[in-house]
Structure formats: structure tokens, C-alpha cells
Design an enzyme around this catalytic site. Structure first.
Site, PDB file in Angstrom:
ATOM      1  N   TYR A  47      30.591 -27.758  24.574  1.00 27.08           N
ATOM      2  CA  TYR A  47      30.129 -28.623  23.823  1.00 27.08           C
ATOM      3  C   TYR A  47      31.137 -28.868  22.473  1.00 27.08           C
ATOM      4  CZ  TYR A  47      26.809 -31.553  20.515  1.00 27.08           C
ATOM      5  OH  TYR A  47      26.540 -32.209  19.773  1.00 27.08           O
ATOM      6  N   ASP A  85      25.880 -32.549  29.013  1.00 27.61           N
ATOM      7  CA  ASP A  85      26.352 -31.185  28.652  1.00 27.61           C
ATOM      8  C   ASP A  85      25.054 -30.345  28.324  1.00 27.61           C
ATOM      9  OD1 ASP A  85      25.882 -31.521  25.815  1.00 27.61           O
ATOM     10  OD2 ASP A  85      27.543 -32.886  25.784  1.00 27.61           O
ATOM     11  N   CYS A 114      31.610 -25.281  11.217  1.00 20.53           N
ATOM     12  CA  CYS A 114      32.609 -25.324  10.341  1.00 20.53           C
ATOM     13  C   CYS A 114      33.937 -25.357  11.157  1.00 20.53           C
ATOM     14  CB  CYS A 114      32.811 -24.072   9.508  1.00 20.53           C
ATOM     15  SG  CYS A 114      31.305 -24.095   8.118  1.00 20.53           S
ATOM     16  N   SER A 152      31.342 -35.413  25.164  1.00 20.76           N
ATOM     17  CA  SER A 152      31.690 -33.985  25.569  1.00 20.76           C
ATOM     18  C   SER A 152      31.455 -33.919  26.859  1.00 20.76           C
ATOM     19  CB  SER A 152      30.786 -33.023  24.683  1.00 20.76           C
ATOM     20  OG  SER A 152      29.442 -33.437  24.415  1.00 20.76           O
ATOM     21  N   GLY A 179      32.549 -30.272  11.330  1.00 17.39           N
ATOM     22  CA  GLY A 179      31.616 -30.412  10.369  1.00 17.39           C
ATOM     23  C   GLY A 179      31.831 -31.551   9.489  1.00 17.39           C
ATOM     24  N   CYS A 225      31.195 -17.488  21.991  1.00 19.23           N
ATOM     25  CA  CYS A 225      30.108 -18.478  22.122  1.00 19.23           C
ATOM     26  C   CYS A 225      30.450 -19.392  23.307  1.00 19.23           C
ATOM     27  CB  CYS A 225      29.936 -19.389  21.164  1.00 19.23           C
ATOM     28  SG  CYS A 225      28.835 -20.705  20.958  1.00 19.23           S
ATOM     29  N   ASN A 274      33.883 -19.727   9.053  1.00 16.60           N
ATOM     30  CA  ASN A 274      33.149 -20.770  10.128  1.00 16.60           C
ATOM     31  C   ASN A 274      32.384 -19.411  10.520  1.00 16.60           C
ATOM     32  OD1 ASN A 274      34.184 -21.744  13.409  1.00 16.60           O
ATOM     33  ND2 ASN A 274      32.138 -22.018  12.206  1.00 16.60           N
ATOM     34  N   GLY A 275      31.114 -19.705  10.814  1.00 17.26           N
ATOM     35  CA  GLY A 275      30.152 -18.669  11.446  1.00 17.26           C
ATOM     36  C   GLY A 275      28.849 -18.433  10.382  1.00 17.26           C
TER      37      GLY A 275
HETATM   38  S1  SF4 Z   1      26.179 -18.807  23.478  1.00 15.06           S
HETATM   39 FE1  SF4 Z   1      24.122 -19.564  22.557  1.00 15.06          FE
HETATM   40  S2  SF4 Z   1      23.251 -17.809  21.415  1.00 15.06           S
HETATM   41 FE2  SF4 Z   1      25.585 -17.517  21.716  1.00 15.06          FE
HETATM   42  S3  SF4 Z   1      26.401 -17.861  19.915  1.00 15.06           S
HETATM   43 FE3  SF4 Z   1      26.672 -19.879  21.296  1.00 15.06          FE
HETATM   44  S4  SF4 Z   1      24.835 -21.137  20.981  1.00 15.06           S
HETATM   45 FE4  SF4 Z   1      24.402 -19.085  20.020  1.00 15.06          FE
END
Ligand code: SF4
Length: 477
Positions: A262, A366, A21, A303, A48, A256, A122-123
Site C-alpha cells: 500500500y 488492498d 514520512c 494502490s 505525508g 514493513c 521516518n518511523g
Molecule cells: S507489517 Fe503491519 S505491524 Fe508491521 S510495520 Fe507494517 S503495518 Fe506495522
């Protein structure tokens, strides 16, 4: 009574991972806040493409419009013309939890005994079932996603103020959530204590503010980037200005890593670091770690392009465009059948034959998730006349699933969980294959290992075992 939600996300088409999102929030007296949300969401469309919505407040009441599809197809002049006020909240959705159906489109509007609020998320929560069990048995859930469970948890939490209710919900919610909420006179923007998904804030005009998943949304409407909203921080914006609060729940930071690799747009800035430059440095690091005797460097669009340019700069090889991507293939895309494929129907990528014929080509990408797209790309390049194809990947091998809301794959599906690098190279038909190391990746971001979630790369997640309880797919090893 609706008391179940659908945790089965539809599988994405192709071999990629998907963000879920993008969110925006605007507090700007005198501005066209509906239109600011619209343009902000346009900049976040990559996060999204399934549904979108905007809620506005004129100080008296909240109103909203949401629908399935892309921003440009949902809103028009007539609709935006009715969205007047000084506060807006926007949302564009990719479903990882809950189906791609209208009732899951956001922002949600919640009624509480201290007033209404609009909610954009978002999440992905990792303890949705536990939160659901805490809600009254007769609660009426309209959506089938975990986002609504958190919005209901806030709506029904103890507390005289919205901040108290948000804090109460943050005490019990686990997982990734970057949220923008609006009451009729106030914006609330907050991030989970790990800070898994991004959320930044900027100024707009003389006395306005804008929050967004990525800084590219701020730049699009002329807002000035200030900073990231911190993990566990609750930003409150009203007529008195901006103030911040913090949840007392403290967790290790876990942004993340795939935002850098990406998800985020290359023109976004994340914690002061340009996404473009981070990807460029990943390409340079990859060239140092896995040099190769070749003629040209290309990247798989889009990307991986900064990484490809970085690889070329470090290696001294010329950078060329080898593939053109059709950017209009969405989730409802009708795939060509096997016979059409064997007859050469290629819809997503087409090669630039003149840049490939007779060349030893380094291809920077990527990531490799399931490994279903990569062999097609390699054979496309060979068919176009490439003499050698050397794959270089700007992420380390993805050997574990994501428990934090990224629609990726299960252990059974992840090619790097099941095969060695040599076996993957053979399977995809490349002449050589090199993945960037975790150290090379982290140093390309200019940040520290401890700042990130690297769970899918290392198996070390920001929190266990609570998060592991939400594991997608069985662990096969
Ligand atoms: S790094 Fe990998 S495991 Fe951690 S939130 Fe991002 S996609 Fe998910």
C-alpha cells in the site's frame, strides 16, 4: 521546560492506514541541492501531507525552511533561490506520534558541541518514554514528537564523532527509524537494525549522491538507484565519497509488508523488486486462491490498481475502471453530513456507470482496516447497477494493530479482529469476500517470509515484548 510529548496521533479520516514520512538527502557539489530536495519531496508527497521542510548547507552553515502543508504550497522560487549549497536534507510529514503542528515539522536543527546537524526522520520509536528519561531533566524539547527525542539522543550522546553518537543512540533506540542527517559538510543516512521503513541510495551526476525513502524520488531528479541502505547500516557521504558503517546491534530483518501492499509508489523499487510488479503478482495470486464466476474486474483506486490488473490477467476477465477517485480530499476535508450523504453526495469516489450496469463485478482492494469505507463502496457499485459485487483483498486480514508507527487502528476497531471473513462479507454487503493468504502475499514480493514484519497480519512482531509495550489500544482477545 518542555518535558512531555504527545503520543496521541489524530485519527485519520476514512478507513485507511497512513505512512508517516518521506525523507531525502542530497550531496552534490555544484548542483541546486535545495531544488533537488524539493522535487524529491514532491515524489514522496504520498508519504505525508501535513508539513514539509528542507535544510541546506553551503559548507559553512546550515539553514532551513519548513512549514505546514504540501510541498507546492510551502516553497516558491524566492525561497528555493536562497537555499544554496552542496548538501540538502528534506522531509515531508504525516504525524503518527505528536500533533500536526508547526513545531513538529522537520528537518530539526540540533546544536551540539561538535557542530550543528539537520535531522529528518521516518518511523516511530517504541521506547520514546525510556529515551526521554535518559535525557537531561532540563532539556528544552521544542517538538511534541518522538522524532525529536532521537535527534536529541544523538546530539547529547557520548562520542567524538557524529558516527559514534549515532551508534550510541542506535544502541538504546527501539522501533522504526530511517533517518537522514546533515552537518555542514557531511550527510549521514541510517536505518534501524530491523529495517522497518525503507531508505535507498543512488548516484547523482559525476560525484553526487542522493538518499530517499523511495526510489521514485531518485528517478524524479535523474539520480541512478544503487541499492537499499541495509538495516543497521550508517552511510556517510562527504567530499571523500561514500563509506558505510554498521551498528553492532543486530535484529531480525523486518521491513514493513505494507510498503509492498500500500504505502510505496508503484513506480518505486524496493530491494530490487518493482512495487508495481509485486502488486500485480498479488492480484494474480488472489485470482488463483479465490476464483469467481464474474463478468469484469475493477480495482479501488489507486494502490489496488496493479492488483486488479493482475487478477484480470490471471482470471481471463476484462479489467475495467469502475470508480474514479477525487485525489484532492485531504485531512482537513469537511465531511458531508448524513442528510447530504443520503441525498447522494459522494466526494471521494464516483462510479463509471457504463462499466458496471448489469455486471457481476470483482472488486480488488488492498486492505480492509476498520471496515467503514468498504460498505460505502459496495453500495455505490450496486447503486450504479452492478448485479453482483465480489470483493478480493490483496492483503490477508489485518487482525492486530501496528506498534511500529503505522497509523492504523486498535484491536477494538479492526474489523477482522472482531469478525470472521463470512461476517465481514455480510457486514459490508458483498456477495463474496476473499483475502490473499500470507504465503501468497510473500511469494508475490519474490522475497522470504523472514524478511518482513507481518505483525498486524500474524501477531508475530519483529521484537517482543519491548515493542508490544507500545501497543495502540487494548488487546481485546
Ligand atoms: S507489517 Fe503491519 S505491524 Fe508491521 S510495520 Fe507494517 S503495518 Fe506495522
Amino acid at each position: 521546560m518542555a518535558r512531555s510529548y504527545d503520543s496521541e496521533a489524530p485519527m485519520p479520516a476514512g478507513d485507511s492506514m497512513h505512512e508517516e514520512c518521506g525523507v531525502t538527502g542530497v550531496f552534490a557539489p555544484g548542483a541546486d541541492v535545495g531544488r533537488l530536495a524539493y522535487f524529491g519531496l514532491y515524489a514522496l508527497q504520498h508519504r505525508g501531507q501535513e508539513s514539509a521542510g528542507i535544510a541546506v548547507s553551503d559548507g559553512e552553515r546550515l539553514s532551513s525552511h519548513r512549514d505546514m502543508g504540501l510541498i507546492g504550497g510551502i516553497f516558491n522560487e524566492d525561497i528555493l533561490g536562497t537555499m544554496k549549497g552542496h548538501i540538502s536534507v528534506g522531509h515531508t510529514r504525516y504525524s503518527t506520534s505528536g500533533s500536526s503542528i508547526m513545531c513538529n515539522a522537520q528537518p530539526f536543527i540540533e546544536d551540539t558541541n561538535i557542530g550543528q546537524f539537520a535531522y529528518a526522520h521516518n518511523g516511530n520509536l517504541t521506547n520514546s518514554e525510556a529515551l526521554l528519561a535518559m535525557l537531561p531533566a532540563d532539556i528544552n524539547l521544542e517538538a511534541t514528537s518522538d522524532s525529536e527525542i532521537l535527534s536529541k539522543t544523538i546530539a547529547l550522546a557520548d562520542g567524538e564523532t557524529m558516527v559514534e553518537r549515532i551508534k550510541a543512540a542506535m544502541r538504546v533506540a527501539e522501533g522504526a527509524y530511517s533517518v537522514v542527517m546533515a552537518t555542514k559538510d557531511t550527510i549521514y543516512a541510517f536505518r534501524d537494525p530491523w529495517g522497518v521503513r525503507p531508505l535507498c541510495i543512488g548516484t547523482y551526476g559525476d560525484d553526487g549522491y542522493m538518499v530517499a525513502s523511495e526510489s521514485c524520488a531518485l528517478a524524479t531528479v535523474g539520480a541512478q538507484y544503487l541499492r537499499e541502505i541495509e538495516a543497521g547500516e550508517i552511510v556517510v557521504i562527504d567530499k571523500h565519497g561514500l563509506r558505510t558503517e554498521h551498528t553492532e546491534v543486530v535484529k531480525p530483518p523486518a521491513l514493513c509488508m505494507f510498503e509492498y501492499i500500500y504505502f510505496a509508489r508503484p513506480d518505486s523499487v524496493l530491494s530490487g523488486r518493482s512495487i508495481y510488479m509485486a502488486r500485480y503478482q498479488m492480484g494474480k495470486a488472489l485470482a488463483r486462491e479465490y476464483p469467481v464466476d464474474a463478468d469484469v474486474v475493477m480495482a479501488v483506486p489507486d494502490s489496488a490498481i496493479p492488483g486488479g490488473i493482475g487478477f484480470a490477467a490471471e482470471s481471463g476477465l476484462p479489467y475495467v475502471e469502475g470508480l474514479i477517485k477525487n485525489r484532492y480530499i485531504g485531512r482537513t476535508f469537511i465531511s458531508p453530513n448524513q442528510q447530504m450523504r443520503s441525498q447522494g453526495v459522494q466526494l471521494k469516489f464516483n462510479p463509471i456507470v457504463e462499466n458496471l450496469r448489469g455486471q457481476r463485478v470483482v472488486v480488488v482492494d488492498d486492505s480492509i482496516v476498520r471496515g467503514t469505507t468498504t460498505p460505502r463502496i459496495v453500495s455505490l457499485l450496486r447503486d450504479a447497477g452492478a448485479r453482483e459485487v465480489h470483493l478480493r483483498i490483496t492483503s490477508p486480514p489485518i487482525v492486530h494493530p501496528c506498534y511500529l508507527g503505522v497509523d492504523m487502528a486498535t484491536y477494538e476497531e479492526l474489523i477482522a479482529h472482531n469478525l470472521s471473513v463470512e461476517q465481514i462479507c455480510e457486514k459490508v454487503g458483498a456477495d463474496s469476500l476473499g483475502y490473499l493468504s500470507v504465503d501468497g502475499l510473500v511469494s508475490a514480493t519474490g522475497r522470504e517470509n523472514r524478511d518482513f514484519c507481518l505483525g498486524c497480519l500474524t501477531g508475530r512482531y519483529p521484537a517482543e515484548p519491548a515493542l508490544a509495550g507500545a501497543a495502540p489500544g487494548r488487546r481485546s482477545a
